[in-house]
Design a protein around this motif. Structure first.
Motif, PDB file in Angstrom:
ATOM      1  N   VAL A 106      49.993  52.730  49.561  1.00  0.00           N
ATOM      2  CA  VAL A 106      49.282  51.462  49.506  1.00  0.00           C
ATOM      3  C   VAL A 106      47.953  51.607  48.776  1.00  0.00           C
ATOM      4  CG1 VAL A 106      48.066  51.737  51.715  1.00  0.00           C
ATOM      5  CG2 VAL A 106      48.667  49.431  50.897  1.00  0.00           C
ATOM      6  N   ARG A 107      47.416  52.802  48.715  1.00  0.00           N
ATOM      7  CA  ARG A 107      46.154  53.017  48.003  1.00  0.00           C
ATOM      8  C   ARG A 107      46.312  52.838  46.504  1.00  0.00           C
ATOM      9  NH1 ARG A 107      45.088  58.897  50.352  1.00  0.00           N
ATOM     10  NH2 ARG A 107      47.304  58.921  49.732  1.00  0.00           N
ATOM     11  N   ARG A 108      47.542  52.878  46.013  1.00  0.00           N
ATOM     12  CA  ARG A 108      47.797  52.731  44.583  1.00  0.00           C
ATOM     13  C   ARG A 108      48.396  51.359  44.253  1.00  0.00           C
ATOM     14  NH1 ARG A 108      50.342  58.020  41.946  1.00  0.00           N
ATOM     15  NH2 ARG A 108      49.413  56.976  40.145  1.00  0.00           N
ATOM     16  N   ALA A 109      48.466  50.488  45.243  1.00  0.00           N
ATOM     17  CA  ALA A 109      48.957  49.129  44.991  1.00  0.00           C
ATOM     18  C   ALA A 109      47.971  48.406  44.073  1.00  0.00           C
ATOM     19  CB  ALA A 109      49.112  48.368  46.300  1.00  0.00           C
ATOM     20  N   ILE A 110      48.478  47.521  43.223  1.00  0.00           N
ATOM     21  CA  ILE A 110      47.610  46.798  42.300  1.00  0.00           C
ATOM     22  C   ILE A 110      47.565  45.320  42.659  1.00  0.00           C
ATOM     23  CG2 ILE A 110      47.891  48.428  40.411  1.00  0.00           C
ATOM     24  CD1 ILE A 110      49.944  46.576  39.180  1.00  0.00           C
ATOM     25  N   THR A 111      46.576  44.630  42.120  1.00  0.00           N
ATOM     26  CA  THR A 111      46.385  43.213  42.389  1.00  0.00           C
ATOM     27  C   THR A 111      46.408  42.436  41.074  1.00  0.00           C
ATOM     28  OG1 THR A 111      43.997  43.570  42.371  1.00  0.00           O
ATOM     29  CG2 THR A 111      45.100  43.580  44.523  1.00  0.00           C
ATOM     30  N   MET A 112      46.314  41.125  41.162  1.00  0.00           N
ATOM     31  CA  MET A 112      46.507  40.273  39.989  1.00  0.00           C
ATOM     32  C   MET A 112      45.250  40.056  39.159  1.00  0.00           C
ATOM     33  SD  MET A 112      46.754  36.531  41.783  1.00  0.00           S
ATOM     34  CE  MET A 112      45.837  35.522  40.634  1.00  0.00           C
ATOM     35  N   ASN A 113      44.061  40.296  39.696  1.00  0.00           N
ATOM     36  CA  ASN A 113      42.826  39.925  39.011  1.00  0.00           C
ATOM     37  C   ASN A 113      42.449  40.904  37.904  1.00  0.00           C
ATOM     38  OD1 ASN A 113      42.431  41.410  41.633  1.00  0.00           O
ATOM     39  ND2 ASN A 113      40.419  41.766  40.752  1.00  0.00           N
ATOM     40  N   PHE A 114      41.945  40.346  36.785  1.00  0.00           N
ATOM     41  CA  PHE A 114      41.439  41.190  35.707  1.00  0.00           C
ATOM     42  C   PHE A 114      40.357  42.124  36.254  1.00  0.00           C
ATOM     43  CE2 PHE A 114      42.630  37.749  32.417  1.00  0.00           C
ATOM     44  CZ  PHE A 114      43.816  38.390  32.118  1.00  0.00           C
ATOM     45  N   LYS A 115      40.365  43.388  35.758  1.00  0.00           N
ATOM     46  CA  LYS A 115      39.498  44.402  36.336  1.00  0.00           C
ATOM     47  C   LYS A 115      38.327  44.823  35.454  1.00  0.00           C
ATOM     48  CE  LYS A 115      42.202  44.997  39.986  1.00  0.00           C
ATOM     49  NZ  LYS A 115      43.395  44.222  39.607  1.00  0.00           N
ATOM     50  N   GLU A 116      38.538  44.960  34.143  1.00  0.00           N
ATOM     51  CA  GLU A 116      37.488  45.548  33.309  1.00  0.00           C
ATOM     52  C   GLU A 116      37.551  45.002  31.881  1.00  0.00           C
ATOM     53  OE1 GLU A 116      35.983  49.984  31.841  1.00  0.00           O
ATOM     54  OE2 GLU A 116      37.489  49.797  33.434  1.00  0.00           O
ATOM     55  N   ALA A 117      36.389  44.567  31.394  1.00  0.00           N
ATOM     56  CA  ALA A 117      36.299  44.069  30.027  1.00  0.00           C
ATOM     57  C   ALA A 117      36.694  45.157  29.036  1.00  0.00           C
ATOM     58  CB  ALA A 117      34.882  43.590  29.744  1.00  0.00           C
ATOM     59  N   GLY A 118      37.429  44.765  28.009  1.00  0.00           N
ATOM     60  CA  GLY A 118      37.888  45.700  26.996  1.00  0.00           C
ATOM     61  C   GLY A 118      39.302  46.185  27.203  1.00  0.00           C
ATOM     62  N   GLY A 262      46.063  40.388  23.624  1.00  0.00           N
ATOM     63  CA  GLY A 262      44.611  40.266  23.596  1.00  0.00           C
ATOM     64  C   GLY A 262      43.940  41.257  24.511  1.00  0.00           C
ATOM     65  N   PHE A 263      42.757  40.873  24.996  1.00  0.00           N
ATOM     66  CA  PHE A 263      41.986  41.795  25.824  1.00  0.00           C
ATOM     67  C   PHE A 263      41.116  41.020  26.813  1.00  0.00           C
ATOM     68  CE2 PHE A 263      39.604  40.913  21.969  1.00  0.00           C
ATOM     69  CZ  PHE A 263      38.329  40.609  22.443  1.00  0.00           C
ATOM     70  N   VAL A 264      40.722  41.708  27.869  1.00  0.00           N
ATOM     71  CA  VAL A 264      39.825  41.149  28.875  1.00  0.00           C
ATOM     72  C   VAL A 264      38.406  41.127  28.303  1.00  0.00           C
ATOM     73  CG1 VAL A 264      38.904  41.402  31.221  1.00  0.00           C
ATOM     74  CG2 VAL A 264      41.274  42.080  30.716  1.00  0.00           C
ATOM     75  N   SER A 265      37.659  40.053  28.560  1.00  0.00           N
ATOM     76  CA  SER A 265      36.300  39.923  28.042  1.00  0.00           C
ATOM     77  C   SER A 265      35.289  39.789  29.174  1.00  0.00           C
ATOM     78  CB  SER A 265      36.188  38.708  27.115  1.00  0.00           C
ATOM     79  OG  SER A 265      36.408  37.508  27.824  1.00  0.00           O
ATOM     80  N   GLU A 266      34.065  40.201  28.891  1.00  0.00           N
ATOM     81  CA  GLU A 266      32.994  40.092  29.877  1.00  0.00           C
ATOM     82  C   GLU A 266      32.591  38.642  30.079  1.00  0.00           C
ATOM     83  OE1 GLU A 266      30.783  41.645  32.759  1.00  0.00           O
ATOM     84  OE2 GLU A 266      31.690  43.035  31.333  1.00  0.00           O
ATOM     85  N   ALA A 267      32.565  37.866  29.006  1.00  0.00           N
ATOM     86  CA  ALA A 267      32.191  36.451  29.099  1.00  0.00           C
ATOM     87  C   ALA A 267      33.206  35.694  29.946  1.00  0.00           C
ATOM     88  CB  ALA A 267      32.120  35.835  27.701  1.00  0.00           C
TER      89      ALA A 267
END
Length: 296
Positions: A106-118, A262-267
């Motif tokens: 369970v410690r390696r389970a992932i979630t749906m939210n974006f995590k890191e810009a770039g 594409g990619f995750v952005s900070e904005a």
């Protein structure tokens, strides 16, 4: 909605979505167990019974195809009423599928939210034409009720490789494309993580001639969005594209519909285009307020 168009495909779509939800957290989908809940009007009506039979056949084929046994279930019949003139109003056939599978760690389970810009964003699965069974189609009546088929063999092949990628730590976030279509999936991943994304759907694996409406709000089965760790992207591509080098022969799988969009952005802005044309650019907080608003 899907049950009115094709009860058989409705069942396949329901099981496929349930399996995808397990996959998106990193569950061991090869050990999936299913439960069904049929809701229908009076089965004495031949049309109701015919739809129920088709849905049951879909459940059988899905269980065999995904290797997922039904361990329990229930049904709810006679969901109908009469008006003052005695006219019957039966509900459309609907099917709820519940699924469960173990998560090894369970410690390696992932979630749906974006995590890191770039981090790059990938769309897995093949988009099909048609708005049948979609939320948009039901709300706004787009005049296209085609419901694309589920290719179980292709889905199982895709999901097996993606589960390997998740277990290897290549994937930071995953979310299934289902209710509301791709636009809603992307918005949910963005405002859940407080990060935006800059995306272009031109390179997505999809049927030729898909309209912008179908790209954004169609609910083709067997698709999910992945955020991949930037430092692991090369290894991720080796796995999903079947490139040689360090891969074992059994992992060399070519032709999977997994494409970078594409990619995750900070904005805190979600920007989506298709080729040269911008489809929408919205603040994620505004999208969240829209998402939380009740549909009238």
């Amino acid at each position: 909605a899907a049950g009115r168009i094709d009860p058989y495909q409705m069942a396949l779509c329901s099981v496929d979505e349930a399996v995808r939800n397990l996959l998106c957290v990193g569950a061991e989908i090869s050990r999936t167990a299913l439960l069904d809940n049929f809701c229908a009007a009076g089965p004495a009506d031949p049309q109701v019974m015919g739809g129920l039979t088709l849905a049951a056949e879909g459940c059988y084929d899905a269980a065999i195809g995904y290797g997922a046994p039904f361990i329990s279930g229930k049904d709810s019949f006679y969901n109908q009423s009469k008006d003052a003139a005695g006219k019957d109003y039966p509900i459309p056939l609907s099917l709820l599928i519940s699924a469960m599978a173990p998560v090894e760690d369970v410690r390696r389970a992932i979630t749906m939210n974006f995590k890191e810009a770039g981090n790059p964003v990938y769309l897995a699965g093949f988009g099909q034409k048609g708005m049948g069974g979609s939320v948009y189609g039901e709300l706004y009546g787009c005049g296209n009720n085609y419901l694309g088929p589920v290719d179980i063999k292709a889905a199982v092949r895709l999901y097996g490789v993606l589960l390997k990628a998740i277990k290897k730590g290549f994937v930071r976030a995953a979310h299934d494309v289902s209710q509301g279509g791709l636009a809603v999936t992307l918005a949910e991943m963005a405002f859940s993580g407080g990060l935006g994304a800059k995306l272009d759907l031109a390179g997505a694996a999809a049927e030729k001639g898909m309209s912008e409406l179908e790209l954004l709000f169609g609910e083709s089965p067997s698709r999910l969005v992945l955020e991949v760790a930037k430092e692991k992207e090369g290894e991720f591509l080796e796995l999903v594209k079947g490139l040689p080098r360090t891969l074992a022969a059994s992992e060399k799988v070519r032709g999977l519909p997994v494409e970078e969009i594409g990619f995750v952005s900070e904005a805190p802005v979600l920007s989506v285009k298709a080729g040269g044309g911008l489809l929408f650019r919205e603040d994620i907080n505004a999208l969240k307020k829209c998402w939380q608003r009740e549909l009238l």
